[in-house]
Design an enzyme around this catalytic site. Structure first.
Site, PDB file in Angstrom:
ATOM      1  N   LYS A  17       0.845  -1.204   0.000  1.00  0.00           N
ATOM      2  CA  LYS A  17       0.000   0.000   0.000  1.00  0.00           C
ATOM      3  C   LYS A  17       0.876   1.248   0.000  1.00  0.00           C
ATOM      4  CE  LYS A  17       0.621   1.171   4.605  1.00  0.00           C
ATOM      5  NZ  LYS A  17       1.465   2.268   5.060  1.00  0.00           N
ATOM      6  N   GLY A 134       7.018   1.064   5.394  1.00  0.00           N
ATOM      7  CA  GLY A 134       5.756   1.820   5.331  1.00  0.00           C
ATOM      8  C   GLY A 134       4.904   1.377   4.152  1.00  0.00           C
ATOM      9  N   GLY A 136       3.341  -1.618   4.136  1.00  0.00           N
ATOM     10  CA  GLY A 136       2.268  -2.478   4.655  1.00  0.00           C
ATOM     11  C   GLY A 136       2.437  -3.952   4.368  1.00  0.00           C
ATOM     12  N   ASP A 172      -3.147  -1.453  10.267  1.00  0.00           N
ATOM     13  CA  ASP A 172      -3.337  -1.363   8.811  1.00  0.00           C
ATOM     14  C   ASP A 172      -3.974  -2.616   8.209  1.00  0.00           C
ATOM     15  OD1 ASP A 172      -2.175   1.108   8.775  1.00  0.00           O
ATOM     16  OD2 ASP A 172      -0.229   0.426   8.044  1.00  0.00           O
TER      17      ASP A 172
HETATM   18  O1  C5P Z   1      -0.823  -1.428  14.897  1.00  0.00           O
HETATM   19  P1  C5P Z   1       0.595  -1.633  14.487  1.00  0.00           P
HETATM   20  O2  C5P Z   1       1.185  -2.894  15.006  1.00  0.00           O
HETATM   21  O3  C5P Z   1       0.826  -1.435  13.036  1.00  0.00           O
HETATM   22  O4  C5P Z   1       1.400  -0.440  15.184  1.00  0.00           O
HETATM   23  C1  C5P Z   1       2.760  -0.484  15.494  1.00  0.00           C
HETATM   24  C2  C5P Z   1       3.076   0.567  16.547  1.00  0.00           C
HETATM   25  O5  C5P Z   1       2.914   1.897  16.001  1.00  0.00           O
HETATM   26  C3  C5P Z   1       2.125   0.548  17.744  1.00  0.00           C
HETATM   27  O6  C5P Z   1       2.638  -0.270  18.756  1.00  0.00           O
HETATM   28  C4  C5P Z   1       2.074   2.008  18.197  1.00  0.00           C
HETATM   29  O7  C5P Z   1       3.173   2.267  19.036  1.00  0.00           O
HETATM   30  C5  C5P Z   1       2.321   2.782  16.920  1.00  0.00           C
HETATM   31  N1  C5P Z   1       1.063   3.326  16.324  1.00  0.00           N
HETATM   32  C6  C5P Z   1       0.490   4.493  16.844  1.00  0.00           C
HETATM   33  N2  C5P Z   1      -0.650   4.976  16.279  1.00  0.00           N
HETATM   34  C7  C5P Z   1      -1.218   4.379  15.209  1.00  0.00           C
HETATM   35  C8  C5P Z   1      -0.643   3.216  14.651  1.00  0.00           C
HETATM   36  C9  C5P Z   1       0.502   2.707  15.239  1.00  0.00           C
HETATM   37  O8  C5P Z   1       0.986   5.082  17.809  1.00  0.00           O
HETATM   38  N3  C5P Z   1      -2.328   4.900  14.672  1.00  0.00           N
END
Ligand code: C5P
Length: 326
Positions: A17, A134, A136, A172
């Site tokens: 993405k 980044g 995805g 995501d």
């Molecule tokens: O949800 P995901 O595993 O992709 O997120 C990785 C890290 O990025 C999370 O542990 C969080 O610290 C940070 N994050 C955030 N706000 C978001 C998405 C991710 O602070 N909207």
């Protein structure tokens, strides 16, 4: 994302993405950041296969995963031999672990548990999407595993139900089950599809260094978030979508932006370097995707994408991918 049956096995393609727009609106009590982002899937795919094995006795899940890091150089000389390829995969940070913490196994095991299925079989994941980019890749693989297992094991969950499971796996992941461009809100898990934005062409540069999403957001958390971000965001996003819908790339480029770029700039000077080089090479606009480190340039055609990709490859900034939206 559509699983395909091939004899006893199943196959699914997991796209990368791009974030064409990303604004940080607020910080949630959970520590996550409230986002408004426009994401589109692009034609750079990981491939996921699942083959059944004879069911083991008992009710225990028996799932295995093989990861094949088959990222070939998408643009530039292609016959430099296996040692170059391994070095390139290392450079991409593309050597993905195959253990139980891999998102494919986490997703498949989660579905099996919730659906009460005794899951067996072997997944093979052919990685082409660079990690820590980044783009995805991990989230797309997780969504692909959910969609594939849902079909292969005859679970029959709706897309909405699969998206609920997807949100448990990562912010995501639900986007990849939604098919096409979407505005994602909340921490990224609230997905609103926006229909076709036409065929868009890009050049992506993945520099050797990757960036960790958690680390980038940890830096965001150290600074206050101005209220103006949330106030202006819906209007800016609406203007971007309107420009894309009428094919006005010049206007669209004005609104394409990523708030995380300011943070990524403090984590390495490659961001500024790629930004200025893409501009010199004739991109209509250029910005970071997601939490980086991959950088995206908007171009007007597939031909221009290949041309700009050639120029960027010659500048040795990283691995270059000309891509189109799906
Ligand atoms: O949800 P995901 O595993 O992709 O997120 C990785 C890290 O990025 C999370 O542990 C969080 O610290 C940070 N994050 C955030 N706000 C978001 C998405 C991710 O602070 N909207």
């Amino acid at each position: 994302m559509f699983p395909r049956k091939m004899g006893l096995a199943w196959e699914i393609l997991a796209p990368a993405k791009l974030n064409l727009y990303l604004e940080i609106l607020n910080r949630q009590a959970s520590g996550y950041h409230e986002l408004e982002t426009l994401m589109i899937p692009v034609r750079l795919y990981d491939q996921l296969l699942w083959e059944p094995t004879v069911a083991a006795s008992g009710r225990q899940n028996r799932l295995a995963l093989h990861v094949v890091n088959s990222c070939v150089e998408p643009h530039g000389p292609s016959h430099r031999g296996p040692s170059h390829r391994v070095a390139q995969q290392e450079q991409l940070g593309n050597l993905v672990p195959a253990g139980s913490d891999n998102l494919v196994l986490r997703a498949a095991n989660l579905l099996a548990r919730r659906a009460g299925v005794c899951a067996t079989g072997v997944f093979t994941l052919r990685k082409r999407i660079p990690t820590c980019a980044g783009l995805g890749g991990g989230s797309s693989d997780a969504a692909a595993a959910l969609a594939l297992a849902n079909a292969a094991w005859g679970v029959g969950y709706s897309t909405g139900r699969l998206m609920e499971l997807a949100a448990e796996l990562g912010s995501d992941v639900p986007f990849f089950l939604a098919h096409g461009a979407a505005i994602c809100r909340g921490r990224g898990e609230r997905v609103e599809t926006v229909g076709s934005l036409g065929r868009l062409h890009f050049v992506v540069v993945k520099p050797p260094a990757g960036l960790s999403t958690a680390e980038v957001f940890a830096r965001v958390a150290r600074n206050p978030i101005p209220r103006s971000h949330a106030q202006r965001s819906p209007d800016r996003l609406a203007r971007l979508i309107a420009a894309l819908r009428c094919g006005d790339l010049g206007a669209a480029a004005e609104w394409m932006t990523n708030r995380l770029e300011e943070i990524a700039e403090t984590m390495g000077d490659f961001v500024t370097q790629i930004h200025s080089t893409m501009k010199q090479c004739g991109c209509r606009g250029q910005w970071l995707t997601g939490s980086g480190s991959a950088y995206v340039g908007l171009v007007r055609s597939a031909k221009q994408a290949r041309h700009v990709a050639g120029m960027l490859t010659a500048r040795n900034l990283g691995t270059v991918f000309p891509v189109t939206s799906c």
